[in-house]
Design an enzyme around this catalytic site. Structure first.
Site, short mmCIF file in Angstrom:
data_model
loop_
_atom_site.label_atom_id
_atom_site.label_comp_id
_atom_site.label_asym_id
_atom_site.label_seq_id
_atom_site.Cartn_x
_atom_site.Cartn_y
_atom_site.Cartn_z
N TYR A 97 0.84 -1.22 0.00
CA TYR A 97 0.00 0.00 0.00
C TYR A 97 0.87 1.26 0.00
CZ TYR A 97 -3.87 3.06 1.50
OH TYR A 97 -4.82 4.04 1.59
N LYS A 114 0.97 4.16 -2.91
CA LYS A 114 0.59 5.56 -2.67
C LYS A 114 1.79 6.50 -2.86
CE LYS A 114 -3.77 4.81 -1.69
NZ LYS A 114 -4.85 5.33 -2.53
#
Ligand code: NDP
Length: 248
Positions: free
Chosen positions: A155, A159
């Site tokens: 993740y 991002k």
């Protein structure tokens, strides 16, 4: 308040949570809003709220990681409405686990939705925006993409990559008056965070200077600013919406 009258917007992953709040906020500011999610039937509540704001709505099913579905969706909306002014890349997933246990499938799933999805939508939408000589792209990143987090290597990488993508796109499209910015939410109360254990939630709360978790509309109001001409001289920036959790 920022005015989007006469403009059209497209928000991905808008069936619930932050995406729904953004879609409704943009509609309340005067935009016609197209919304997509994995299943079009999940978008009914969002669509009803956009109609209640007096704006036009288009809904379509789309897996943001599938180039064919993305291109078809973007082109159908832009052709139907004749223009596309705002793109919000919001769809995102987590597959949290520690590195040693993270499978290749966990890695690929998160990178495909969170990063490749934004690339595909940006590529398809920017064709229209470049022709118009105007547009605003807003990517929903995360403070995790700035500071990292144990158990979220996939993740955080997605991002952080999304923030880098935002800056590259901002530089590439600026000469045609197309802007790209990112919003980096902290801990926002949605289905994504509801599933976290209480102990972790309490620990996170103690690290937030404003002393509360965020609401989806806290993010939506900043997205509205970046989508509108109020931010006409802002591009390539990352705004954290995190109650002061990250100060950079
Ligand atoms: P939710 O899980 O509540 O909503 C995300 C939506 O995106 C869901 O409707 C989801 O569908 C959809 N989606 C998932 N995969 C795809 C796909 N492949 N194609 C199209 N749509 C898809 O998340 P949030 O509202 O909490 O998060 C929205 C964004 O904000 C995400 O990018 C997230 O990473 C980011 N964010 C959220 C934070 C938070 O605290 N909540 C903090 C920082 C960033 P489905 O129901 O199938 O999952």
């Amino acid at each position: 308040m920022a005015d989007l009258s006469g403009k059209t917007a497209l928000v991905t992953g808008a069936a619930r949570g932050i995406g729904r709040a953004i879609a409704v906020r943009l509609a309340q500011a005067g935009a016609d809003v197209a919304v997509c999610d994995l299943d079009a039937s999940w978008l009914e509540e969002t669509a009803a709220a956009i109609r209640a704001a007096g704006r036009r709505v288009e809904t379509f099913a789309c897996d943001v990681s599938r180039a064919d579905q993305v291109e078809a969706g973007v082109n159908a909306v832009a052709k139907a409405w004749g223009r596309l002014d705002v793109l919000v890349n919001n769809a995102g997933i987590t597959r949290d686990t520690f590195l040693a246990r993270m499978s290749e499938a966990d890695w690929d799933a998160v990178l495909n939705v969170n990063l490749k999805g934004a690339f595909l939508f940006t590529k398809a939408a920017s064709r229209w925006m470049l022709k118009q000589r105007s547009g605003s792209i807003v990517n929903i990143a995360s403070v995790i993409g700035i500071i990292g987090n144990a158990g979220q290597a996939n993740y955080a990488a997605s991002k952080g990559g999304l923030i880098a993508l935002t800056r590259a796109v901002a530089r590439e499209l600026a000469s045609r008056n197309v802007r790209a910015n990112a919003v980096a939410p902290g801990f926002i109360r949605t289905a994504m965070t509801d599933k976290l254990p209480d102990e972790l939630r309490n620990r996170m709360l103690s690290s937030i200077p404003l002393g509360r978790f965020g609401e989806p509309d806290d993010v939506a109001r900043v997205v509205l600013f970046l989508a509108s001409d109020d931010s006409a001289y802002v591009t390539g920036q990352v705004i954290s919406v995190c109650g002061g959790m990250v100060m950079a």
